[in-house]
Design an enzyme around this catalytic site. Structure first.
Site, PDB file in Angstrom:
ATOM      1  N   GLY A 121     -59.230   7.267  41.752  1.00 10.27           N
ATOM      2  CA  GLY A 121     -58.995   8.443  40.945  1.00 10.27           C
ATOM      3  C   GLY A 121     -57.248   8.735  40.896  1.00 10.27           C
ATOM      4  O   GLY A 121     -56.720   8.543  41.960  1.00 10.27           O
ATOM      5  N   GLY A 187     -50.147   1.709  71.625  1.00 12.12           N
ATOM      6  CA  GLY A 187     -50.456   3.340  71.404  1.00 12.12           C
ATOM      7  C   GLY A 187     -51.577   3.624  72.201  1.00 12.12           C
ATOM      8  O   GLY A 187     -52.424   3.287  72.151  1.00 12.12           O
ATOM      9  N   VAL A 190     -55.227   8.581  70.761  1.00  5.91           N
ATOM     10  CA  VAL A 190     -56.963   8.677  70.809  1.00  5.91           C
ATOM     11  C   VAL A 190     -57.433   7.320  70.339  1.00  5.91           C
ATOM     12  O   VAL A 190     -58.393   6.965  70.946  1.00  5.91           O
ATOM     13  CB  VAL A 190     -57.193   9.753  69.565  1.00  5.91           C
ATOM     14  CG1 VAL A 190     -58.589   9.923  69.679  1.00  5.91           C
ATOM     15  CG2 VAL A 190     -56.387  10.956  69.592  1.00  5.91           C
ATOM     16  N   VAL A 244     -42.343  -1.855  72.320  1.00  2.00           N
ATOM     17  CA  VAL A 244     -42.557  -3.097  71.811  1.00  2.00           C
ATOM     18  C   VAL A 244     -41.826  -3.549  70.697  1.00  2.00           C
ATOM     19  O   VAL A 244     -41.452  -2.773  69.810  1.00  2.00           O
ATOM     20  CB  VAL A 244     -44.335  -2.955  71.204  1.00  2.00           C
ATOM     21  CG1 VAL A 244     -44.635  -4.501  70.976  1.00  2.00           C
ATOM     22  CG2 VAL A 244     -45.307  -2.534  71.996  1.00  2.00           C
ATOM     23  N   GLY A 277     -50.856   5.562  65.112  1.00  2.00           N
ATOM     24  CA  GLY A 277     -50.823   6.816  64.336  1.00  2.00           C
ATOM     25  C   GLY A 277     -51.451   6.560  62.906  1.00  2.00           C
ATOM     26  O   GLY A 277     -51.382   5.250  62.788  1.00  2.00           O
ATOM     27  N   ARG A 278     -51.651   7.330  62.203  1.00  2.00           N
ATOM     28  CA  ARG A 278     -52.119   7.298  60.673  1.00  2.00           C
ATOM     29  C   ARG A 278     -50.810   8.015  59.723  1.00  2.00           C
ATOM     30  O   ARG A 278     -50.387   8.851  60.182  1.00  2.00           O
ATOM     31  CB  ARG A 278     -53.557   7.745  60.535  1.00  2.00           C
ATOM     32  CG  ARG A 278     -54.337   6.945  61.502  1.00  2.00           C
ATOM     33  CD  ARG A 278     -55.831   7.445  61.151  1.00  2.00           C
ATOM     34  NE  ARG A 278     -56.261   7.307  59.898  1.00  2.00           N
ATOM     35  CZ  ARG A 278     -56.884   6.016  59.327  1.00  2.00           C
ATOM     36  NH1 ARG A 278     -56.997   5.137  60.155  1.00  2.00           N
ATOM     37  NH2 ARG A 278     -57.357   6.087  58.466  1.00  2.00           N
ATOM     38  N   ASP A 318     -56.815  14.781  55.762  1.00  2.92           N
ATOM     39  CA  ASP A 318     -55.571  13.869  56.122  1.00  2.92           C
ATOM     40  C   ASP A 318     -54.464  13.755  55.373  1.00  2.92           C
ATOM     41  O   ASP A 318     -53.352  13.300  55.896  1.00  2.92           O
ATOM     42  CB  ASP A 318     -55.911  12.339  56.699  1.00  2.92           C
ATOM     43  CG  ASP A 318     -56.703  12.530  57.893  1.00  2.92           C
ATOM     44  OD1 ASP A 318     -57.331  13.370  58.514  1.00  2.92           O
ATOM     45  OD2 ASP A 318     -57.156  11.233  58.566  1.00  2.92           O
ATOM     46  N   HIS A 450     -78.437  27.422  84.758  1.00  7.92           N
ATOM     47  CA  HIS A 450     -78.237  26.853  85.952  1.00  7.92           C
ATOM     48  C   HIS A 450     -79.565  25.831  85.992  1.00  7.92           C
ATOM     49  O   HIS A 450     -80.504  26.311  85.849  1.00  7.92           O
ATOM     50  CB  HIS A 450     -78.329  27.711  87.119  1.00  7.92           C
ATOM     51  CG  HIS A 450     -78.193  26.966  88.290  1.00  7.92           C
ATOM     52  ND1 HIS A 450     -77.112  26.259  88.823  1.00  7.92           N
ATOM     53  CD2 HIS A 450     -79.190  26.519  89.185  1.00  7.92           C
ATOM     54  CE1 HIS A 450     -77.570  25.707  89.867  1.00  7.92           C
ATOM     55  NE2 HIS A 450     -78.705  25.805  90.348  1.00  7.92           N
TER      56      HIS A 450
HETATM   57  P1  NAD Z   1     -52.273   8.995  67.909  1.00  3.34           P
HETATM   58  O1  NAD Z   1     -51.045   9.628  67.090  1.00  3.34           O
HETATM   59  O2  NAD Z   1     -53.315   9.626  68.496  1.00  3.34           O
HETATM   60  O3  NAD Z   1     -51.419   7.961  68.912  1.00  3.34           O
HETATM   61  C1  NAD Z   1     -50.585   6.821  68.736  1.00  3.34           C
HETATM   62  C2  NAD Z   1     -49.792   6.600  69.916  1.00  3.34           C
HETATM   63  O4  NAD Z   1     -49.100   5.693  69.538  1.00  3.34           O
HETATM   64  C3  NAD Z   1     -48.934   7.928  70.444  1.00  3.34           C
HETATM   65  O5  NAD Z   1     -49.073   8.059  71.478  1.00  3.34           O
HETATM   66  C4  NAD Z   1     -47.403   7.284  70.070  1.00  3.34           C
HETATM   67  O6  NAD Z   1     -46.601   7.648  71.174  1.00  3.34           O
HETATM   68  C5  NAD Z   1     -47.762   5.839  70.308  1.00  3.34           C
HETATM   69  N1  NAD Z   1     -46.531   5.059  69.587  1.00  3.34           N
HETATM   70  C6  NAD Z   1     -46.106   5.226  68.222  1.00  3.34           C
HETATM   71  N2  NAD Z   1     -45.308   4.110  68.087  1.00  3.34           N
HETATM   72  C7  NAD Z   1     -45.634   3.269  69.040  1.00  3.34           C
HETATM   73  C8  NAD Z   1     -44.998   1.917  69.445  1.00  3.34           C
HETATM   74  N3  NAD Z   1     -44.081   1.454  68.345  1.00  3.34           N
HETATM   75  N4  NAD Z   1     -45.265   1.416  70.365  1.00  3.34           N
HETATM   76  C9  NAD Z   1     -45.934   2.126  71.557  1.00  3.34           C
HETATM   77  N5  NAD Z   1     -46.504   3.286  71.118  1.00  3.34           N
HETATM   78  C10 NAD Z   1     -46.183   3.688  70.024  1.00  3.34           C
HETATM   79  O7  NAD Z   1     -52.491   7.969  66.636  1.00  3.34           O
HETATM   80  P2  NAD Z   1     -53.970   6.962  66.808  1.00  3.34           P
HETATM   81  O8  NAD Z   1     -54.504   6.764  68.129  1.00  3.34           O
HETATM   82  O9  NAD Z   1     -53.463   5.772  65.904  1.00  3.34           O
HETATM   83  O10 NAD Z   1     -54.952   7.732  65.846  1.00  3.34           O
HETATM   84  C11 NAD Z   1     -54.517   8.085  64.498  1.00  3.34           C
HETATM   85  C12 NAD Z   1     -55.136   9.432  64.062  1.00  3.34           C
HETATM   86  O11 NAD Z   1     -56.704   9.409  64.038  1.00  3.34           O
HETATM   87  C13 NAD Z   1     -54.681  10.660  64.971  1.00  3.34           C
HETATM   88  O12 NAD Z   1     -54.022  11.763  64.365  1.00  3.34           O
HETATM   89  C14 NAD Z   1     -55.960  10.974  65.718  1.00  3.34           C
HETATM   90  O13 NAD Z   1     -56.124  12.465  66.089  1.00  3.34           O
HETATM   91  C15 NAD Z   1     -56.831  10.496  64.703  1.00  3.34           C
HETATM   92  N6  NAD Z   1     -58.333  10.137  65.550  1.00  3.34           N
HETATM   93  C16 NAD Z   1     -58.880  11.021  65.895  1.00  3.34           C
HETATM   94  C17 NAD Z   1     -60.117  10.820  66.792  1.00  3.34           C
HETATM   95  C18 NAD Z   1     -60.583  12.062  67.740  1.00  3.34           C
HETATM   96  O14 NAD Z   1     -60.978  13.038  67.285  1.00  3.34           O
HETATM   97  N7  NAD Z   1     -61.451  11.638  68.644  1.00  3.34           N
HETATM   98  C19 NAD Z   1     -60.472   9.321  67.098  1.00  3.34           C
HETATM   99  C20 NAD Z   1     -59.548   8.340  66.337  1.00  3.34           C
HETATM  100  C21 NAD Z   1     -58.453   8.812  65.767  1.00  3.34           C
END
Ligand code: NAD
Length: 473
Positions: A121, A187, A190, A244, A277-278, A318, A450
């Site tokens: 869309g 990374g 999460v 990295v 990250g995303r 998002d 409990h």
């Molecule tokens: P994130 O933001 O949780 O973590 C990314 C990590 O990568 C950070 O700690 C950051 O410092 C690190 N990083 C960034 N660039 C880097 C590099 N060049 N070298 C090494 N480390 C680096 O992102 P994610 O784990 O990719 O998740 C993406 C999104 O999806 C997040 O916003 C998350 O909240 C969401 N998500 C949530 C859940 C949940 O709620 N359980 C599960 C999966 C994803």
């Protein structure tokens, strides 16, 4: 041209919640989605249902069962020998769950008389929306209100392009066909921790490279400490302050170059998961002259009600500011549908729970001590370990604790931080208490069954005023 009250662009969690709520409120609703299932057929549900929350939890559960079979059944007097994991069967179970849920959304759309369009869309002027189908055909529909819910995509590092064979994004890491001997993860966020845990429990040697010097920087420090200790015990190698610079495919392996306090180093892995990250996915979503603005990070600009500032155009989930969490997107979607219908839709961003589905689980809502210190807000804390909770001991899952942070003068709960068994569920109690502006005293006076894990929440609340029963205060 077909005319609707509401068109939703995107059938992920934020979008399908918006569409269903709009339809429930009597609005003539359409939803456009381009998502594909593994079979190449249209599949609603977005990242969450297809390649995110639901499939990752399916694999987390499978790998937890396998791990417990090997490592904790013995304590219960149950012995097994020759435990094996059939990764293909595990992935097939995950795929079945995904099909059940994506198909479920299609049925909900049908039941709510939502018109479903398959394709991409694009918002045009005057709330018209152009749909481009996979076969190249185009059509235009229009509505009084358009809700953009196009979600997010994984951030790609320029030196580690996803091929989903050796260098994986979150989707690729859910479909690995055999346990890799060595898995590298860039990374320690999460996704890195959740999917790193899955493959570690199945036997992979997992090395997580995190650029930042602090582990789980946004979590409570005590929680992060317990989590780091438990992950180390499970054999996850986490290298902090690791920058990295290169990921080179060499045959069937990936050579990863990084620098940390010890200088430049290399590791060789069989698969590399990049989870750094995303980013909001908004490319191609806005046609010329719509007036909708996008910020420097590609996110659609919205106010606190998810309104873009252009009459009848909204954006949720998002693709806008705020936490990238499915449940934050759901609530925004439903709130916008309610606002469109003239009701009082609202999202309380202060009480959105965070959950990381590792073992032990991590969950929190509200502020951390660090945030309160920085804002000069006086506070008091109470905590309680699962090791002193009868149910946790009976379950053999004693690692972790619950911490309650309350305002030093008013006693209002400002934050609750948990690491331990079942905390993804326990956090709901904290959210309810905070949503109702509850105090630590309120939590302390509520009767908790409990023996349950929720007694850790009760005792932590009692501990705020140094009156926990089962620990020295
Ligand atoms: P994130 O933001 O949780 O973590 C990314 C990590 O990568 C950070 O700690 C950051 O410092 C690190 N990083 C960034 N660039 C880097 C590099 N060049 N070298 C090494 N480390 C680096 O992102 P994610 O784990 O990719 O998740 C993406 C999104 O999806 C997040 O916003 C998350 O909240 C969401 N998500 C949530 C859940 C949940 O709620 N359980 C599960 C999966 C994803």
């Amino acid at each position: 041209m077909d005319q609707f009250d509401v068109i939703v662009i995107g059938g992920g969690p934020a979008g399908y919640h918006a569409a269903i709520r709009a339809a429930q409120l009597g609005l003539k609703t359409a939803c456009i989605d381009a998502g594909l299932g593994k079979d190449g057929k249209a599949a609603l549900g977005g990242t969450c249902l297809r390649v995110g929350c639901i499939p990752s939890k399916a694999l987390l559960d499978s790998s937890k069962q396998f791990h417990n079979l090997q490592h904790s059944f013995g304590d219960h007097g149950i012995s097994v020998s020759g435990a094996k994991i059939d990764v293909k069967a595990m992935v097939a179970r995950k795929d079945k769950i995904v099909r059940q849920f994506t198909g479920g959304v299609a049925l909900l759309f049908k039941g709510n008389k939502i018109t479903s369009y398959f394709g991409t869309g694009k918002l045009l002027k005057d709330r018209q929306v152009e749909i481009s189908a996979a076969d190249g055909s185009k059509q235009t529909i229009a509505a009084t209100n358009v809700i953009i819910a196009t979600g997010s995509v994984p951030i790609e590092l320029p030196f580690a392009r996803f091929d989903n064979k050796l260098i994986l994004d979150n989707a690729g890491a859910l479909d690995v066909e055999a346990v890799p001997k060595r898995l590298g993860v860039i990374g320690a966020g999460v996704i890195g921790l959740e999917l790193g845990s899955v493959w570690r429990r199945l036997g992979a040697e997992v090395t997580v490279l995190e650029a930042l010097p602090d582990f789980l920087g946004t979590a409570d420090r005590d929680v992060a400490k317990v989590a780091a200790r438990e992950f180390a015990k499970q054999g996850l190698t986490i290298k902090l302050g690791a920058k990295v610079s290169k990921a080179e495919i060499k045959g069937d392996t990936v050579e990863v170059t990084f620098a940390d306090a010890k200088g430049e180093q290399k590791i060789v892995v069989d698969k590399l998961l990049v989870a750094v990250g995303r980013r909001a996915y908004t490319e191609g979503v806005l046609g010329d002259g719509t007036g909708v603005k996008v910020d420097a990070r590609g996110r659609i600009d919205v106010d606190e009600h998810c309104w873009t500032g252009v009459e009848g155009v909204w954006a949720v989930g998002d693709c806008v500011r705020g936490a990238m969490l499915a449940h934050k997107g759901f609530e925004e979607g439903m709130a916008v549908a309610e606002l469109i219908a003239g009701k009082a839709g609202h999202v309380n961003y202060d009480t959105i729970p965070w959950v990381i589905y590792t073992e032990p689980e991590i969950a929190w809502a509200g502020k951390t001590e660090e945030e309160l210190k920085a804002a000069n807000i006086p506070y008091k804390t109470g905590s309680f370990p699962f090791a002193a909770v009868g149910r946790a001991v009976a379950m053999n899952e004693t690692a972790g604790q619950v911490k309650v942070i309350a305002h030093a003068e008013t006693d209002r709960i400002l934050g609750v931080h948990m690491v331990g068994p079942g905390v993804s569920e326990l956090i709901a109690e904290a959210v309810v208490a905070m949503e109702f502006h509850g105090s630590a005293e309120d939590l302390a006076r509520i009767v908790h069954a409990h023996p349950t894990l929720s007694e850790a929440v009760h005792e932590a609340a009692l501990s705020v005023d140094k009156r926990a029963i089962h620990k020295a205060n």
